[in-house]
Scaffold this active site. Structure first.
Site, PDB file in Angstrom:
ATOM      1  N   HIS A 240       0.861  -1.188   0.000  1.00  0.00           N
ATOM      2  CA  HIS A 240       0.000   0.000   0.000  1.00  0.00           C
ATOM      3  C   HIS A 240       0.898   1.240   0.000  1.00  0.00           C
ATOM      4  O   HIS A 240       1.893   1.273   0.705  1.00  0.00           O
ATOM      5  CB  HIS A 240      -0.881  -0.038   1.265  1.00  0.00           C
ATOM      6  CG  HIS A 240      -1.590   1.240   1.545  1.00  0.00           C
ATOM      7  ND1 HIS A 240      -1.431   1.925   2.732  1.00  0.00           N
ATOM      8  CD2 HIS A 240      -2.471   1.964   0.813  1.00  0.00           C
ATOM      9  CE1 HIS A 240      -2.187   3.004   2.708  1.00  0.00           C
ATOM     10  NE2 HIS A 240      -2.827   3.049   1.561  1.00  0.00           N
TER      11      HIS A 240
ATOM     12  N   HIS B  45       2.736  10.793  -0.880  1.00  0.00           N
ATOM     13  CA  HIS B  45       1.765  10.438   0.157  1.00  0.00           C
ATOM     14  C   HIS B  45       1.954  11.443   1.283  1.00  0.00           C
ATOM     15  O   HIS B  45       2.641  11.184   2.259  1.00  0.00           O
ATOM     16  CB  HIS B  45       1.962   9.006   0.676  1.00  0.00           C
ATOM     17  CG  HIS B  45       0.867   8.588   1.628  1.00  0.00           C
ATOM     18  ND1 HIS B  45       1.081   7.783   2.707  1.00  0.00           N
ATOM     19  CD2 HIS B  45      -0.454   8.893   1.665  1.00  0.00           C
ATOM     20  CE1 HIS B  45      -0.053   7.592   3.369  1.00  0.00           C
ATOM     21  NE2 HIS B  45      -0.998   8.258   2.751  1.00  0.00           N
TER      22      HIS B  45
END
Length: 323
Positions: A37, A114
């Site tokens: 992820h 991110h």
């Protein structure tokens, strides 16, 4: 010191190529495949601006407190500790990718993101390609599912880069049921790219996002997560697609506040890993079973090995049918 799973050291570097013929002939959507992820967050740049994927209040904090705030963000933005090459050698074959241009930077450069900016996408793709050139029977799923601060010219740049880097390794879009490892090996395909943006329409080697649904539980509670994963698997057979089970817990603002100094790994992931891993170990691949399973910090457990070994259940199932 970084924890290293048993898979690292090339043990799982060729796991797909080592599968028995019964499995390489099965649709790839029926095999268990380990994924990561936010795959390329193992390094983020605390001196770059905060990413455009962040909410306004986070951008404000980062502006006010600069590098200090970003160092706290690092603890919550990083979901992997392993480099591209290390993840591939550990057996990871699905990569969850979020990309962005940098505000106020001239040119069309694209970065993994991110919360904070990471490596250039071009560097990551070249590293993946280098691994694949040495491991000819290994296949990767590249899932480009979030784009930030990207205009038409950025998409053209990224789509062109993908085709130039991987070239004939890219698998043409076709019926998901027909994609087996045997089919991919025969055609020398090693990369399946999913591009969740209209700019990729009409490009035969860019698969649409609806061919790889990845339902997101959006919870901090492991029991709610496992209930959600079970429910979405039951619905899986209604879609002629690959499937991603996201075995991840998502921090909320109050979670970050409580665990401010500890970060995602220590506060949320490590203490809940036993529940998540127990769920993974209890799964079976196949028609109504798991396909791709993703996790945060894939190096904390023997995650890739656990997922890969689930494929043995398909063999024993076939043997029972033949008796």
């Amino acid at each position: 010191m970084k924890t290293r799973p048993a898979g690292i050291g090339n043990v799982n570097a060729d796991w797909m190529g080592s599968l028995p013929p019964k499995l390489s002939a099965m649709p790839l959507k029926h095999l268990a495949v380990p994924g990561s992820h936010d795959s390329f967050t193992y390094w983020v740049d605390v001196h770059a601006p905060v990413g455009p994927d962040q909410k306004a209040f986070v951008k404000y904090l980062a502006t006010m407190f600069s590098v200090l705030a970003k160092k706290v963000m690092v603890k919550w933005a990083m979901t992997q500790n392993l480099t591209f090459k290390e993840q591939l050698e550990a057996g990871i074959r699905y990569f969850d990718l979020r990309v962005s241009s940098k505000p106020r930077e001239s040119g069309k450069e694209i970065y993994f993101i991110h919360g904070l900016f990471g490596h250039k996408v071009s560097e990551g793709l070249l590293e993946i390609n280098s691994f694949l050139s040495k491991h000819r029977k290994e296949v990767v799923f590249l899932d480009f599912n979030h784009y930030y601060a990207m205009g038409a010219e950025h998409h053209v740049y990224l789509l062109t880069m993908l085709q130039e880097v991987f070239s004939s390794k890219l698998c043409n879009m076709c019926a998901v049921d027909s994609v087996t490892l045997d089919y991919l090996w025969k055609n020398k395909y090693q990369v399946i790219v999913f591009y969740h943006h209209p700019s990729a329409q009409g490009i035969p080697v860019m698969w649409p996002g609806n061919k790889i649904p990845a339902p997101w539980a959006n919870t901090t509670e492991p029991n709610k997560l496992t209930q959600f994963l079970e429910a979405t698997l039951k619905d899986r057979s209604n879609h002629g697609s690959f499937h991603v089970s996201q075995a991840i817990l998502t921090p909320r603002v109050n979670t970050v506040a409580k665990g401010l100094l500890w970060g995602l790994r220590n506060y949320l992931v490590e203490r809940n890993l036993p529940t998540i891993i127990s769920w993974v170990e209890a799964q079976r691949p196949g028609l109504d079973g798991v396909n791709i399973i993703t996790s945060d910090f894939v190096e904390l457990t023997d995650f890739a090995n656990i997922v890969i070994k689930l494929n043995n259940l398909l063999l024993s199932e076939q043997e029972r049918k033949q008796r």
